[in-house]
Design an enzyme around this catalytic site. Structure first.
Site, mmCIF file in Angstrom:
data_model
loop_
_atom_site.group_PDB
_atom_site.id
_atom_site.type_symbol
_atom_site.label_atom_id
_atom_site.label_comp_id
_atom_site.label_asym_id
_atom_site.label_seq_id
_atom_site.Cartn_x
_atom_site.Cartn_y
_atom_site.Cartn_z
ATOM 1 N N LYS A 1 -109.541 -41.533 75.932
ATOM 2 C CA LYS A 1 -110.364 -40.333 75.715
ATOM 3 C C LYS A 1 -109.787 -39.584 74.515
ATOM 4 O O LYS A 1 -108.565 -39.463 74.390
ATOM 5 C CB LYS A 1 -110.340 -39.445 76.965
ATOM 6 N N GLN B 1 -114.594 -24.888 84.313
ATOM 7 C CA GLN B 1 -113.681 -25.338 85.367
ATOM 8 C C GLN B 1 -113.799 -24.484 86.631
ATOM 9 O O GLN B 1 -113.666 -24.995 87.742
ATOM 10 C CB GLN B 1 -112.224 -25.322 84.865
ATOM 11 N N ARG C 1 -113.710 -34.335 86.681
ATOM 12 C CA ARG C 1 -112.522 -35.052 87.163
ATOM 13 C C ARG C 1 -111.329 -34.118 87.322
ATOM 14 O O ARG C 1 -110.465 -34.315 88.162
ATOM 15 C CB ARG C 1 -112.205 -36.270 86.313
ATOM 16 N N ASP D 1 -99.187 -22.832 83.003
ATOM 17 C CA ASP D 1 -98.538 -21.650 83.579
ATOM 18 C C ASP D 1 -99.003 -20.364 82.905
ATOM 19 O O ASP D 1 -98.366 -19.322 83.031
ATOM 20 C CB ASP D 1 -97.007 -21.776 83.458
ATOM 21 N N ASP E 1 -112.808 -12.608 85.872
ATOM 22 C CA ASP E 1 -112.765 -13.092 84.486
ATOM 23 C C ASP E 1 -112.554 -11.863 83.615
ATOM 24 O O ASP E 1 -112.966 -10.756 83.992
ATOM 25 C CB ASP E 1 -114.096 -13.790 84.122
HETATM 26 N N1 LIG Z 1 -105.445 -29.356 83.369
HETATM 27 C C1 LIG Z 1 -106.527 -30.030 83.074
HETATM 28 O O1 LIG Z 1 -106.690 -31.188 83.436
HETATM 29 C C2 LIG Z 1 -107.616 -29.380 82.301
HETATM 30 C C3 LIG Z 1 -108.786 -30.075 82.008
HETATM 31 C C4 LIG Z 1 -109.826 -29.422 81.356
HETATM 32 C C5 LIG Z 1 -109.669 -28.097 80.995
HETATM 33 N N2 LIG Z 1 -108.472 -27.486 81.250
HETATM 34 C C6 LIG Z 1 -108.268 -26.102 80.877
HETATM 35 O O2 LIG Z 1 -109.018 -25.286 81.754
HETATM 36 C C7 LIG Z 1 -109.259 -24.058 81.119
HETATM 37 C C8 LIG Z 1 -110.696 -23.651 81.290
HETATM 38 O O3 LIG Z 1 -111.521 -24.580 80.608
HETATM 39 P P1 LIG Z 1 -113.093 -24.385 80.646
HETATM 40 O O4 LIG Z 1 -113.680 -25.597 80.071
HETATM 41 O O5 LIG Z 1 -113.495 -23.903 82.002
HETATM 42 O O6 LIG Z 1 -113.231 -23.169 79.609
HETATM 43 P P2 LIG Z 1 -114.355 -22.022 79.601
HETATM 44 O O7 LIG Z 1 -114.301 -21.428 78.237
HETATM 45 O O8 LIG Z 1 -115.630 -22.566 80.103
HETATM 46 O O9 LIG Z 1 -113.828 -20.975 80.669
HETATM 47 C C9 LIG Z 1 -112.693 -20.176 80.475
HETATM 48 C C10 LIG Z 1 -112.962 -18.804 81.066
HETATM 49 O O10 LIG Z 1 -111.742 -18.065 81.062
HETATM 50 C C11 LIG Z 1 -112.047 -16.727 80.732
HETATM 51 N N3 LIG Z 1 -110.827 -16.061 80.278
HETATM 52 C C12 LIG Z 1 -110.258 -16.039 79.050
HETATM 53 N N4 LIG Z 1 -109.104 -15.333 79.087
HETATM 54 C C13 LIG Z 1 -108.959 -14.896 80.360
HETATM 55 C C14 LIG Z 1 -107.997 -14.103 81.029
HETATM 56 N N5 LIG Z 1 -106.926 -13.629 80.390
HETATM 57 N N6 LIG Z 1 -108.184 -13.828 82.334
HETATM 58 C C15 LIG Z 1 -109.258 -14.318 82.987
HETATM 59 N N7 LIG Z 1 -110.213 -15.063 82.421
HETATM 60 C C16 LIG Z 1 -110.058 -15.363 81.127
HETATM 61 C C17 LIG Z 1 -113.146 -16.824 79.687
HETATM 62 O O11 LIG Z 1 -113.872 -15.617 79.604
HETATM 63 C C18 LIG Z 1 -113.975 -17.973 80.264
HETATM 64 O O12 LIG Z 1 -114.988 -17.513 81.138
HETATM 65 C C19 LIG Z 1 -108.833 -24.252 79.671
HETATM 66 O O13 LIG Z 1 -107.548 -23.702 79.518
HETATM 67 C C20 LIG Z 1 -108.772 -25.738 79.509
HETATM 68 O O14 LIG Z 1 -107.866 -26.147 78.497
HETATM 69 C C21 LIG Z 1 -107.471 -28.088 81.907
#
Ligand SMILES: NC(=O)c1ccc[n+]([C@@H]2O[C@H](COP(=O)([O-])OP(=O)(O)OC[C@H]3O[C@@H](n4cnc5c(N)ncnc54)[C@H](O)[C@@H]3O)[C@@H](O)[C@H]2O)c1
Length: 325
Positions: free
Chosen positions: A73, A144, A116, A233, A165
């Site tokens: 990926k 997510q 996933r 974290d 949020d």
């Molecule tokens: N660990 C993993 O396997 C994995 C996989 C995919 C995505 N992620 C991570 O998950 C996170 C979310 O991804 P997504 O695709 O849902 O993004 P997204 O942009 O759809 O959602 C993120 C949300 O967080 C909010 N936000 C920003 N700063 C904030 C804060 N300080 N407090 C509360 N809310 C806040 C935003 O307004 C937004 O609604 C990202 O950090 C992404 O990198 C992790």
């Protein structure tokens, strides 16, 4: 498979395959069992960082022999994209034939990543959360946040979602969608503490930051709570994380790799990886009072667990475009 051709699947076609969350949770169970038995090949992901800051594009290869799956990926995460009206996470996945190495398919990976990741949380929660967990806190109501409700709803008797949020409009659209799709009460909260205290499970899914904003403080979370740190974290103060009896991750070498490049500078000792939990080599939750954490980084094997089924069903349904190699 068509000799000399590969199948291209757009995001809409990946979705149209119709793979369900319960199916994806099952596929990830298998993949993590294989990992726990040492039967997966998956080097830590190399990455590049265009524009610097917290932007990344990662290459994520994996080979899972038992699932006849091999591929990579190529996925990006750009925290500034939401301000441009663009998705945070985007990318493509290449599926190869493990017998010949020949590319079989190229598919959009945005939906796969969304699903996933939440399914991996569910696999962890099955071992680390109390089975009767019914109140879920979501901090970060984006993609997510939504898929995590769907995944945890598969395994737990959810009743209520506490939603926080930094953008109130994100909470509003999340609440509308979750109420429409699930038989759940959604309580929008303006104070992050209310999406942590009195919750059985807490998911943080805001941006991943090298310098954590560390909003969640010690004693905000009750004994017995399970937390999934989807955004590493970033949301948690070190003192709060250190209250966990068990801090788990999906892959320890990957976590150590992230530590070397500046993330996870102050976390508790690692109890187990998810393969060890799934195979029972390390115990999950042992009593109702433990606070537990799954900090899944997101692994190539998560994607490669799902991609072959999408490929096969797309062919059965006649979806996608065949392209010459
Ligand atoms: N660990 C993993 O396997 C994995 C996989 C995919 C995505 N992620 C991570 O998950 C996170 C979310 O991804 P997504 O695709 O849902 O993004 P997204 O942009 O759809 O959602 C993120 C949300 O967080 C909010 N936000 C920003 N700063 C904030 C804060 N300080 N407090 C509360 N809310 C806040 C935003 O307004 C937004 O609604 C990202 O950090 C992404 O990198 C992790």
């Amino acid at each position: 498979m068509k000799p000399g051709q590969l199948l291209y699947l757009s995001q809409a076609e990946v979705v149209a395959v119709g793979l369900t969350m319960p199916e994806i949770v099952d596929l990830l169970e298998t993949a993590f069992r294989e990992k726990g038995e040492g039967r997966v090949e998956m080097p830590p992901k190399p990455g590049i960082h265009p524009g610097g800051g917290d932007n990344f594009i990662h290459a994520m290869p994996a080979y899972i022999p038992a699932m006849q799956s091999a591929g990579v990926k190529w996925v990006s995460g750009f925290p500034g994209n939401s301000e441009r009206g663009l998705p945070y996470i985007t990318g493509l996945l290449i599926l190869n034939d493990p017998q010949t190495g020949i590319p079989l398919a190229v598919m959009d990976c945005e939906w796969i990543t969304a699903m996933r990741t939440a399914a991996a949380t569910a696999v962890a929660a099955r071992r680390l959360a109390r089975p009767e967990s019914s109140v879920l806190g979501i901090l970060g109501c984006g993609v997510q946040g939504r898929t995590h409700v769907a995944a945890l709803d598969v395994l737990f008797p959810l009743r209520r979602v506490m939603a926080y949020d930094i953008r109130p409009e994100a909470v509003r659209s999340f609440a509308e969608e979750i109420k429409r799709r699930f038989d759940l009460e959604v309580v929008p909260v303006g104070d992050p503490r209310r999406a942590v205290g009195n919750c059985d499970m807490v998911v943080t899914s805001g941006p991943i930051l090298k310098v954590p904003h560390a909003t969640i403080q010690a004693d905000w979370w009750e004994r017995g709570t399970f937390a999934s740190l989807v955004d590493f974290d970033s949301f948690w103060h070190p003192a709060a994380m250190k209250q966990a009896s068990k801090f788990c991750t999906d892959d320890i070498p990957q976590l150590m790799h992230y530590q070397r490049i500046g993330y996870f500078q102050d976390i508790p000792p690692i109890h187990a990886d998810l393969g060890e939990l799934v195979t029972g080599k390390k115990p999950g939750r042992e009593n109702v009072a433990e606070r537990t954490i799954a900090c899944n980084l997101g692994l190539a094997l998560d994607d490669m667990a799902v991609a072959p089924t999408i490929y096969r069903r797309a062919i059965q349904k006649g979806l996608g475009a065949w392209l010459p190699l």
